[in-house]
Design a protein around this motif. Structure first.
Motif, PDB file in Angstrom:
ATOM      1  N   ALA A  93       0.832  -1.201   0.000  1.00 24.12           N
ATOM      2  CA  ALA A  93       0.000   0.000   0.000  1.00 24.12           C
ATOM      3  C   ALA A  93       0.873   1.261   0.000  1.00 24.12           C
ATOM      4  O   ALA A  93       0.540   2.253  -0.664  1.00 24.12           O
ATOM      5  CB  ALA A  93      -0.921   0.000   1.211  1.00 24.12           C
ATOM      6  N   MET A  94       1.994   1.208   0.703  1.00 16.73           N
ATOM      7  CA  MET A  94       2.909   2.350   0.737  1.00 16.73           C
ATOM      8  C   MET A  94       3.516   2.603  -0.633  1.00 16.73           C
ATOM      9  O   MET A  94       3.684   3.748  -1.054  1.00 16.73           O
ATOM     10  CB  MET A  94       4.002   2.108   1.776  1.00 16.73           C
ATOM     11  CG  MET A  94       3.495   2.175   3.207  1.00 16.73           C
ATOM     12  SD  MET A  94       4.742   1.672   4.421  1.00 16.73           S
ATOM     13  CE  MET A  94       5.958   2.949   4.187  1.00 16.73           C
ATOM     14  N   ILE A  95       3.850   1.523  -1.357  1.00 16.19           N
ATOM     15  CA  ILE A  95       4.409   1.680  -2.699  1.00 16.19           C
ATOM     16  C   ILE A  95       3.369   2.268  -3.640  1.00 16.19           C
ATOM     17  O   ILE A  95       3.633   3.213  -4.395  1.00 16.19           O
ATOM     18  CB  ILE A  95       4.923   0.332  -3.233  1.00 16.19           C
ATOM     19  CG1 ILE A  95       6.109  -0.156  -2.401  1.00 16.19           C
ATOM     20  CG2 ILE A  95       5.339   0.462  -4.704  1.00 16.19           C
ATOM     21  CD1 ILE A  95       6.578  -1.539  -2.785  1.00 16.19           C
ATOM     22  N   LYS A  96       2.173   1.719  -3.610  1.00 15.23           N
ATOM     23  CA  LYS A  96       1.127   2.168  -4.530  1.00 15.23           C
ATOM     24  C   LYS A  96       0.698   3.601  -4.258  1.00 15.23           C
ATOM     25  O   LYS A  96       0.294   4.327  -5.176  1.00 15.23           O
ATOM     26  CB  LYS A  96      -0.067   1.223  -4.446  1.00 15.23           C
ATOM     27  CG  LYS A  96       0.238  -0.177  -4.996  1.00 15.23           C
ATOM     28  CD  LYS A  96      -1.000  -1.057  -5.041  1.00 15.23           C
ATOM     29  CE  LYS A  96      -0.691  -2.409  -5.652  1.00 15.23           C
ATOM     30  NZ  LYS A  96      -1.893  -3.255  -5.843  1.00 15.23           N
ATOM     31  N   SER A  97       0.790   4.032  -2.991  1.00 12.46           N
ATOM     32  CA  SER A  97       0.401   5.403  -2.645  1.00 12.46           C
ATOM     33  C   SER A  97       1.531   6.399  -2.849  1.00 12.46           C
ATOM     34  O   SER A  97       1.310   7.610  -2.753  1.00 12.46           O
ATOM     35  CB  SER A  97      -0.062   5.455  -1.189  1.00 12.46           C
ATOM     36  OG  SER A  97       1.034   5.214  -0.303  1.00 12.46           O
ATOM     37  N   GLY A  98       2.754   5.895  -3.096  1.00  9.39           N
ATOM     38  CA  GLY A  98       3.891   6.776  -3.302  1.00  9.39           C
ATOM     39  C   GLY A  98       4.652   7.118  -2.039  1.00  9.39           C
ATOM     40  O   GLY A  98       5.623   7.880  -2.081  1.00  9.39           O
ATOM     41  N   ARG A  99       4.271   6.557  -0.891  1.00 11.61           N
ATOM     42  CA  ARG A  99       4.996   6.832   0.350  1.00 11.61           C
ATOM     43  C   ARG A  99       6.361   6.159   0.355  1.00 11.61           C
ATOM     44  O   ARG A  99       7.287   6.595   1.045  1.00 11.61           O
ATOM     45  CB  ARG A  99       4.196   6.353   1.552  1.00 11.61           C
ATOM     46  CG  ARG A  99       2.962   7.184   1.861  1.00 11.61           C
ATOM     47  CD  ARG A  99       2.342   6.726   3.173  1.00 11.61           C
ATOM     48  NE  ARG A  99       3.273   6.916   4.282  1.00 11.61           N
ATOM     49  CZ  ARG A  99       3.240   6.194   5.406  1.00 11.61           C
ATOM     50  NH1 ARG A  99       2.359   5.213   5.544  1.00 11.61           N
ATOM     51  NH2 ARG A  99       4.103   6.424   6.377  1.00 11.61           N
ATOM     52  N   ALA A 100       6.501   5.072  -0.393  1.00 11.09           N
ATOM     53  CA  ALA A 100       7.781   4.364  -0.507  1.00 11.09           C
ATOM     54  C   ALA A 100       8.015   4.011  -1.966  1.00 11.09           C
ATOM     55  O   ALA A 100       7.067   3.886  -2.753  1.00 11.09           O
ATOM     56  CB  ALA A 100       7.780   3.112   0.354  1.00 11.09           C
ATOM     57  N   ASP A 101       9.301   3.847  -2.329  1.00  8.56           N
ATOM     58  CA  ASP A 101       9.655   3.526  -3.711  1.00  8.56           C
ATOM     59  C   ASP A 101       9.876   2.037  -3.936  1.00  8.56           C
ATOM     60  O   ASP A 101       9.726   1.559  -5.054  1.00  8.56           O
ATOM     61  CB  ASP A 101      10.936   4.284  -4.104  1.00  8.56           C
ATOM     62  CG  ASP A 101      10.753   5.784  -4.030  1.00  8.56           C
ATOM     63  OD1 ASP A 101       9.859   6.301  -4.733  1.00  8.56           O
ATOM     64  OD2 ASP A 101      11.483   6.431  -3.260  1.00  8.56           O
ATOM     65  N   PHE A 102      10.245   1.320  -2.875  1.00  2.89           N
ATOM     66  CA  PHE A 102      10.491  -0.108  -3.048  1.00  2.89           C
ATOM     67  C   PHE A 102      10.257  -0.852  -1.742  1.00  2.89           C
ATOM     68  O   PHE A 102      10.342  -0.288  -0.649  1.00  2.89           O
ATOM     69  CB  PHE A 102      11.928  -0.364  -3.541  1.00  2.89           C
ATOM     70  CG  PHE A 102      13.008   0.040  -2.571  1.00  2.89           C
ATOM     71  CD1 PHE A 102      13.464  -0.833  -1.595  1.00  2.89           C
ATOM     72  CD2 PHE A 102      13.589   1.309  -2.639  1.00  2.89           C
ATOM     73  CE1 PHE A 102      14.459  -0.467  -0.694  1.00  2.89           C
ATOM     74  CE2 PHE A 102      14.583   1.692  -1.754  1.00  2.89           C
ATOM     75  CZ  PHE A 102      15.018   0.804  -0.774  1.00  2.89           C
ATOM     76  N   LEU A 103       9.934  -2.132  -1.887  1.00  4.14           N
ATOM     77  CA  LEU A 103       9.798  -3.045  -0.755  1.00  4.14           C
ATOM     78  C   LEU A 103      10.803  -4.167  -0.945  1.00  4.14           C
ATOM     79  O   LEU A 103      10.874  -4.769  -2.024  1.00  4.14           O
ATOM     80  CB  LEU A 103       8.380  -3.624  -0.704  1.00  4.14           C
ATOM     81  CG  LEU A 103       8.153  -4.805   0.254  1.00  4.14           C
ATOM     82  CD1 LEU A 103       8.245  -4.346   1.708  1.00  4.14           C
ATOM     83  CD2 LEU A 103       6.800  -5.462  -0.005  1.00  4.14           C
ATOM     84  N   MET A 104      11.590  -4.447   0.087  1.00  3.68           N
ATOM     85  CA  MET A 104      12.568  -5.533   0.007  1.00  3.68           C
ATOM     86  C   MET A 104      11.956  -6.831   0.514  1.00  3.68           C
ATOM     87  O   MET A 104      11.328  -6.861   1.572  1.00  3.68           O
ATOM     88  CB  MET A 104      13.818  -5.183   0.816  1.00  3.68           C
ATOM     89  CG  MET A 104      14.656  -4.121   0.160  1.00  3.68           C
ATOM     90  SD  MET A 104      16.213  -3.833   1.041  1.00  3.68           S
ATOM     91  CE  MET A 104      15.611  -3.172   2.578  1.00  3.68           C
ATOM     92  N   THR A 105      12.179  -7.918  -0.235  1.00  2.00           N
ATOM     93  CA  THR A 105      11.634  -9.216   0.126  1.00  2.00           C
ATOM     94  C   THR A 105      12.478 -10.290  -0.567  1.00  2.00           C
ATOM     95  O   THR A 105      13.639 -10.046  -0.867  1.00  2.00           O
ATOM     96  CB  THR A 105      10.145  -9.289  -0.266  1.00  2.00           C
ATOM     97  OG1 THR A 105       9.621 -10.545   0.133  1.00  2.00           O
ATOM     98  CG2 THR A 105       9.916  -9.081  -1.744  1.00  2.00           C
ATOM     99  N   THR A 106      11.908 -11.472  -0.823  1.00  2.00           N
ATOM    100  CA  THR A 106      12.605 -12.516  -1.576  1.00  2.00           C
ATOM    101  C   THR A 106      12.208 -12.445  -3.040  1.00  2.00           C
ATOM    102  O   THR A 106      11.186 -11.842  -3.395  1.00  2.00           O
ATOM    103  CB  THR A 106      12.249 -13.917  -1.060  1.00  2.00           C
ATOM    104  OG1 THR A 106      10.875 -14.188  -1.368  1.00  2.00           O
ATOM    105  CG2 THR A 106      12.462 -14.024   0.445  1.00  2.00           C
ATOM    106  N   ASP A 107      12.999 -13.099  -3.914  1.00  6.88           N
ATOM    107  CA  ASP A 107      12.628 -13.139  -5.326  1.00  6.88           C
ATOM    108  C   ASP A 107      11.317 -13.887  -5.525  1.00  6.88           C
ATOM    109  O   ASP A 107      10.496 -13.517  -6.369  1.00  6.88           O
ATOM    110  CB  ASP A 107      13.738 -13.777  -6.170  1.00  6.88           C
ATOM    111  CG  ASP A 107      13.989 -15.245  -5.847  1.00  6.88           C
ATOM    112  OD1 ASP A 107      13.860 -15.643  -4.668  1.00  6.88           O
ATOM    113  OD2 ASP A 107      14.340 -16.009  -6.772  1.00  6.88           O
ATOM    114  N   ILE A 108      11.086 -14.940  -4.742  1.00  6.90           N
ATOM    115  CA  ILE A 108       9.851 -15.707  -4.876  1.00  6.90           C
ATOM    116  C   ILE A 108       8.645 -14.824  -4.569  1.00  6.90           C
ATOM    117  O   ILE A 108       7.657 -14.819  -5.312  1.00  6.90           O
ATOM    118  CB  ILE A 108       9.874 -16.937  -3.945  1.00  6.90           C
ATOM    119  CG1 ILE A 108      10.944 -17.931  -4.414  1.00  6.90           C
ATOM    120  CG2 ILE A 108       8.510 -17.613  -3.895  1.00  6.90           C
ATOM    121  CD1 ILE A 108      11.094 -19.140  -3.519  1.00  6.90           C
ATOM    122  N   THR A 109       8.717 -14.063  -3.492  1.00  6.79           N
ATOM    123  CA  THR A 109       7.607 -13.190  -3.124  1.00  6.79           C
ATOM    124  C   THR A 109       7.465 -12.027  -4.097  1.00  6.79           C
ATOM    125  O   THR A 109       6.352 -11.659  -4.480  1.00  6.79           O
ATOM    126  CB  THR A 109       7.796 -12.672  -1.694  1.00  6.79           C
ATOM    127  OG1 THR A 109       7.759 -13.786  -0.789  1.00  6.79           O
ATOM    128  CG2 THR A 109       6.711 -11.686  -1.308  1.00  6.79           C
TER     129      THR A 109
END
Length: 297
Positions: A93-109
């Motif tokens: 939700a933060m990415i889609k709203s523009g509050r954040a530019d990226f989310l770090m996770t695994t390649d699978i996710t």
């Protein structure tokens, strides 16, 4: 281009590490929606696509400022800021709203999310990461029994079978199903395992609120081999360490790594991290993944 021997990774559910050259991708998610999924070569251990960006991550062991400092030093980049999120849902939700530019996770996710959200893309970097289970340091016997089960599952090919069914061949239009964990016996010890659902399709909570996916299928097999009853407890990611330490749960899924000397030195400067490693122990790895980033297209 050739991958560097070491690829630095920072992982939402784990810690800051440097891992050996990449392993084979653990998911066939890249076979579709290729425009939404990118694999990048990281040269000179630099991550330029993180420069001046705001990141979000499910992470609560350090302050946001400490995480930024560690990331910029280790990745040779200049992340502007981090904002912690309490779930993958809030992070997206933060990415889609523009509050954040990226989310770090695994390649699978990252791949899983990108294929189901056409306004997002996944960028995956080299480097093998190990998924393990975390336990209290006093539960050495429990760790030994889980390690023996994991070893057996690898030797018999059952673990590879689970990966194929629950990760590699999971269709885009199908969500992870709930595997049934049979009761070992009325007199067997019961082990409580925390699941957050923040690493789909590995760690997943279905629409009905029940844990599902790869990790549940894995726990069903471990229950059979150890003779222990396993109860799954849904919980927020931020509550996992507290719940483990207070004995509300006995196990949860986590990440640990053997860092290279430069990253080990950075970790020594963080007393909170060192304190955590004294309180908890980790099983042998049961799954290998890579670092993934989720961004807007």
């Amino acid at each position: 281009m050739e991958f560097k021997k070491w690829a630095l990774t920072l992982f939402a559910a784990g810690t800051l590490v440097t891992s050996p050259a990449p392993c084979v991708a653990q998911t066939s998610e890249i076979e579709a929606s290729k425009a939404s999924i990118e694999y990048v070569t990281v040269e000179k251990e630099e991550y330029p696509f993180l420069n001046d960006k705001i990141g979000t991550v499910i992470f609560d062991r350090w302050t946001e400022e400490n995480l930024k400092t560690m990331t910029n030093a280790a990745c040779n980049c200049s992340v502007k800021n981090f904002i912690f999120c309490d779930s993958i849902t809030s992070g997206l939700a933060m990415i889609k709203s523009g509050r954040a530019d990226f989310l770090m996770t695994t390649d699978i996710t990252a791949n899983y999310v990108a294929r189901r959200n056409h306004d997002l893309k996944a960028i995956n970097t080299p480097g093998g990461l190990e998924i393990v289970m975390s336990m209290r340091s006093s539960d050495g016997a429990l760790k030994d029994s889980f390690d023996a089960a994991i070893k057996k599952l690898k030797e018999t090919g059952k673990l590879a079978e689970l990966e194929t069914k629950w990760i590699k061949e999971l269709p885009v239009g199908q969500e992870p199903a709930a595997a049934k964990i049979e009761k070992a016996s009325d007199t067997a010890e019961t082990i409580y395992v925390g699941v957050s659902g923040d690493m789909p399709p590995l760690d997943y909570i279905a629409a009905d609120g029940k844990p599902a996916g790869f990790n549940i299928a894995l726990l069903a097999e471990i229950s059979k081999l150890t003779g222990k009853n396993i109860e799954v407890v849904s919980m927020d990611s931020q509550a996992r360490f507290t719940a483990l330490e207070s004995k509300k749960i006995d196990v949860f899924f986590w990440m640990v790594f053997v860092s290279d000397p430069s990253v080990k030195e950075l970790m020594k400067q963080n007393p909170d991290e060192q304190s955590m490693n004294k309180k908890f122990i980790f099983t042998d790895p049961h799954c290998i993944v890579k670092t993934g980033f989720i961004l807007k297209k």
